[in-house]
Design a protein around this motif. Structure first.
Motif, PDB file in Angstrom:
ATOM      1  N   GLU A  27       0.998 105.820 -28.843  1.00  0.00           N
ATOM      2  CA  GLU A  27       0.556 107.171 -28.097  1.00  0.00           C
ATOM      3  C   GLU A  27       2.282 106.468 -27.158  1.00  0.00           C
ATOM      4  O   GLU A  27       1.615 105.224 -26.222  1.00  0.00           O
ATOM      5  N   LEU A  28       3.490 107.205 -27.061  1.00  0.00           N
ATOM      6  CA  LEU A  28       4.583 107.018 -25.533  1.00  0.00           C
ATOM      7  C   LEU A  28       4.088 107.721 -24.309  1.00  0.00           C
ATOM      8  O   LEU A  28       4.110 108.643 -24.561  1.00  0.00           O
ATOM      9  N   VAL A  29       4.728 107.466 -23.672  1.00  0.00           N
ATOM     10  CA  VAL A  29       4.809 108.131 -22.284  1.00  0.00           C
ATOM     11  C   VAL A  29       6.199 108.267 -21.640  1.00  0.00           C
ATOM     12  O   VAL A  29       6.804 107.082 -21.772  1.00  0.00           O
ATOM     13  N   GLY A  30       6.180 109.218 -21.120  1.00  0.00           N
ATOM     14  CA  GLY A  30       7.722 109.336 -20.593  1.00  0.00           C
ATOM     15  C   GLY A  30       7.770 109.538 -18.718  1.00  0.00           C
ATOM     16  O   GLY A  30       6.178 109.072 -18.567  1.00  0.00           O
ATOM     17  N   VAL A  31       8.536 109.562 -18.065  1.00  0.00           N
ATOM     18  CA  VAL A  31       8.185 109.015 -16.538  1.00  0.00           C
ATOM     19  C   VAL A  31       7.102 110.601 -16.092  1.00  0.00           C
ATOM     20  O   VAL A  31       6.589 109.778 -15.205  1.00  0.00           O
ATOM     21  N   SER A  32       7.437 111.891 -16.915  1.00  0.00           N
ATOM     22  CA  SER A  32       6.725 112.739 -15.967  1.00  0.00           C
ATOM     23  C   SER A  32       4.864 112.584 -16.766  1.00  0.00           C
ATOM     24  O   SER A  32       3.868 112.884 -16.171  1.00  0.00           O
ATOM     25  N   GLU A  33       5.086 111.627 -18.017  1.00  0.00           N
ATOM     26  CA  GLU A  33       3.225 111.804 -18.452  1.00  0.00           C
ATOM     27  C   GLU A  33       2.626 110.608 -16.999  1.00  0.00           C
ATOM     28  O   GLU A  33       1.476 110.821 -17.552  1.00  0.00           O
ATOM     29  N   ALA A  34       3.949 109.393 -17.069  1.00  0.00           N
ATOM     30  CA  ALA A  34       3.092 108.174 -16.268  1.00  0.00           C
ATOM     31  C   ALA A  34       2.214 109.211 -14.531  1.00  0.00           C
ATOM     32  O   ALA A  34       1.418 108.694 -14.323  1.00  0.00           O
ATOM     33  N   ALA A  35       3.632 109.817 -14.652  1.00  0.00           N
ATOM     34  CA  ALA A  35       3.228 110.106 -13.414  1.00  0.00           C
ATOM     35  C   ALA A  35       1.640 110.837 -13.812  1.00  0.00           C
ATOM     36  O   ALA A  35       0.857 110.907 -12.329  1.00  0.00           O
ATOM     37  N   ASP A  36       1.315 112.228 -14.437  1.00  0.00           N
ATOM     38  CA  ASP A  36       0.408 112.674 -14.334  1.00  0.00           C
ATOM     39  C   ASP A  36      -0.973 111.458 -14.605  1.00  0.00           C
ATOM     40  O   ASP A  36      -1.741 111.692 -13.903  1.00  0.00           O
ATOM     41  N   ILE A  58       9.223 100.280 -22.956  1.00  0.00           N
ATOM     42  CA  ILE A  58       9.025  99.789 -24.233  1.00  0.00           C
ATOM     43  C   ILE A  58      10.484  99.324 -24.655  1.00  0.00           C
ATOM     44  O   ILE A  58      10.703  99.091 -25.245  1.00  0.00           O
ATOM     45  N   ALA A  59      11.006 100.244 -23.527  1.00  0.00           N
ATOM     46  CA  ALA A  59      12.118 101.138 -24.683  1.00  0.00           C
ATOM     47  C   ALA A  59      12.859 101.917 -23.085  1.00  0.00           C
ATOM     48  O   ALA A  59      12.609 102.676 -22.392  1.00  0.00           O
ATOM     49  N   ALA A  60      14.452 102.254 -22.969  1.00  0.00           N
ATOM     50  CA  ALA A  60      15.230 102.683 -22.446  1.00  0.00           C
ATOM     51  C   ALA A  60      16.032 103.884 -23.191  1.00  0.00           C
ATOM     52  O   ALA A  60      17.288 103.019 -23.606  1.00  0.00           O
ATOM     53  N   LEU A  61      15.587 104.274 -22.952  1.00  0.00           N
ATOM     54  CA  LEU A  61      16.559 105.740 -24.152  1.00  0.00           C
ATOM     55  C   LEU A  61      17.525 106.548 -23.465  1.00  0.00           C
ATOM     56  O   LEU A  61      17.100 107.217 -22.636  1.00  0.00           O
ATOM     57  N   ALA A  62      18.258 107.401 -24.026  1.00  0.00           N
ATOM     58  CA  ALA A  62      18.999 108.292 -23.435  1.00  0.00           C
ATOM     59  C   ALA A  62      18.300 109.200 -22.479  1.00  0.00           C
ATOM     60  O   ALA A  62      18.364 110.115 -21.775  1.00  0.00           O
ATOM     61  N   GLY A  63      16.865 109.774 -23.409  1.00  0.00           N
ATOM     62  CA  GLY A  63      16.402 110.945 -22.204  1.00  0.00           C
ATOM     63  C   GLY A  63      15.398 110.093 -21.549  1.00  0.00           C
ATOM     64  O   GLY A  63      14.523 110.669 -21.009  1.00  0.00           O
ATOM     65  N   GLY A  64      15.331 108.439 -21.439  1.00  0.00           N
ATOM     66  CA  GLY A  64      14.676 107.966 -20.239  1.00  0.00           C
ATOM     67  C   GLY A  64      13.710 106.922 -21.023  1.00  0.00           C
ATOM     68  O   GLY A  64      14.012 106.498 -22.066  1.00  0.00           O
ATOM     69  N   ARG A  65      13.367 106.365 -20.298  1.00  0.00           N
ATOM     70  CA  ARG A  65      12.497 104.909 -20.530  1.00  0.00           C
ATOM     71  C   ARG A  65      11.037 105.268 -21.006  1.00  0.00           C
ATOM     72  O   ARG A  65      10.145 106.890 -20.242  1.00  0.00           O
ATOM     73  N   ILE A  66      10.189 105.366 -21.824  1.00  0.00           N
ATOM     74  CA  ILE A  66       8.815 105.076 -22.049  1.00  0.00           C
ATOM     75  C   ILE A  66       7.996 103.973 -22.095  1.00  0.00           C
ATOM     76  O   ILE A  66       8.258 102.388 -22.414  1.00  0.00           O
ATOM     77  N   TRP A  67       7.053 104.519 -21.984  1.00  0.00           N
ATOM     78  CA  TRP A  67       5.643 103.399 -22.006  1.00  0.00           C
ATOM     79  C   TRP A  67       4.716 103.718 -22.718  1.00  0.00           C
ATOM     80  O   TRP A  67       4.913 104.738 -23.708  1.00  0.00           O
ATOM     81  N   LEU A  68       4.473 102.111 -24.020  1.00  0.00           N
ATOM     82  CA  LEU A  68       3.041 102.931 -24.080  1.00  0.00           C
ATOM     83  C   LEU A  68       1.821 103.166 -22.982  1.00  0.00           C
ATOM     84  O   LEU A  68       1.364 102.820 -21.567  1.00  0.00           O
ATOM     85  N   ARG A  69       1.252 104.338 -23.761  1.00  0.00           N
ATOM     86  CA  ARG A  69       0.360 105.321 -22.444  1.00  0.00           C
ATOM     87  C   ARG A  69      -0.823 103.789 -22.296  1.00  0.00           C
ATOM     88  O   ARG A  69      -1.687 103.950 -20.637  1.00  0.00           O
ATOM     89  N   GLU A  70      -1.304 103.167 -23.532  1.00  0.00           N
ATOM     90  CA  GLU A  70      -2.617 102.367 -22.916  1.00  0.00           C
ATOM     91  C   GLU A  70      -2.342 101.213 -21.189  1.00  0.00           C
ATOM     92  O   GLU A  70      -3.045 101.285 -20.630  1.00  0.00           O
ATOM     93  N   GLU A  71      -0.911 101.080 -22.018  1.00  0.00           N
ATOM     94  CA  GLU A  71      -0.621 100.438 -20.818  1.00  0.00           C
ATOM     95  C   GLU A  71      -0.784 100.574 -19.039  1.00  0.00           C
ATOM     96  O   GLU A  71      -1.319 100.636 -17.856  1.00  0.00           O
ATOM     97  N   VAL A  72       0.299 102.049 -18.732  1.00  0.00           N
ATOM     98  CA  VAL A  72      -0.139 102.571 -17.882  1.00  0.00           C
ATOM     99  C   VAL A  72      -1.001 103.108 -17.776  1.00  0.00           C
ATOM    100  O   VAL A  72      -1.477 103.302 -16.477  1.00  0.00           O
ATOM    101  N   GLU A  73      -2.621 103.387 -18.839  1.00  0.00           N
ATOM    102  CA  GLU A  73      -3.680 103.593 -17.704  1.00  0.00           C
ATOM    103  C   GLU A  73      -4.714 102.375 -17.741  1.00  0.00           C
ATOM    104  O   GLU A  73      -5.023 102.480 -16.407  1.00  0.00           O
ATOM    105  N   ALA A  74      -3.683 100.977 -17.860  1.00  0.00           N
ATOM    106  CA  ALA A  74      -4.147 100.500 -17.352  1.00  0.00           C
ATOM    107  C   ALA A  74      -4.211 100.316 -15.963  1.00  0.00           C
ATOM    108  O   ALA A  74      -4.229  99.675 -15.203  1.00  0.00           O
ATOM    109  N   TYR A  75      -2.839  99.832 -15.365  1.00  0.00           N
ATOM    110  CA  TYR A  75      -1.929 100.020 -14.812  1.00  0.00           C
ATOM    111  C   TYR A  75      -2.621 100.527 -13.657  1.00  0.00           C
ATOM    112  O   TYR A  75      -2.732 100.816 -12.548  1.00  0.00           O
ATOM    113  N   ALA A  76      -2.806 102.204 -13.948  1.00  0.00           N
ATOM    114  CA  ALA A  76      -3.498 103.309 -12.801  1.00  0.00           C
ATOM    115  C   ALA A  76      -4.720 102.967 -12.427  1.00  0.00           C
ATOM    116  O   ALA A  76      -5.214 102.718 -11.345  1.00  0.00           O
TER     117      ALA A  76
END
Length: 89
Positions: A27-36, A58-76
């Motif tokens: 599962e991948l998330v962008g800034v908006s999902e990471a904020a949530d 994990i990547a910076a795309l034209a639409g923005g940066r993306i992370w693994l959901r599990e990494e953002v959840e662990a960070y939170a």
């Protein structure tokens, strides 16, 4: 149907002597999902990114940066543990 149920059904259909390869798409998330996930607004997430205090994407795309959901959840979870008295929003 669950993944395990699907694999059981497939195994019954083709037998045990065949090797199965299962590709799992994370599962991948962008800034908006990471904020949530963290409970912040997008501006705060961007501030933490710019200061180097947020997981590396994990990547910076034209639409923005993306992370693994599990990494953002662990960070939170870690952030909340280190800031128990902080208000999320």
């Amino acid at each position: 149907m669950s993944r395990s149920g699907c694999l059981e059904e497939l195994r019954e259909a083709i037998g045990d002597d065949v090797v199965l390869t299962v590709e799992v798409v994370p599962e991948l998330v962008g800034v908006s999902e990471a904020a949530d996930i963290v409970g912040w607004d997008k501006r705060r997430v961007i501030t933490y990114i710019e200061r180097g205090h947020f997981p590396e994407p994990i990547a910076a795309l034209a639409g923005g940066r993306i992370w693994l959901r599990e990494e953002v959840e662990a960070y939170a979870e870690d952030w909340r543990a280190r800031h128990p008295d902080a208000v999320a929003r």
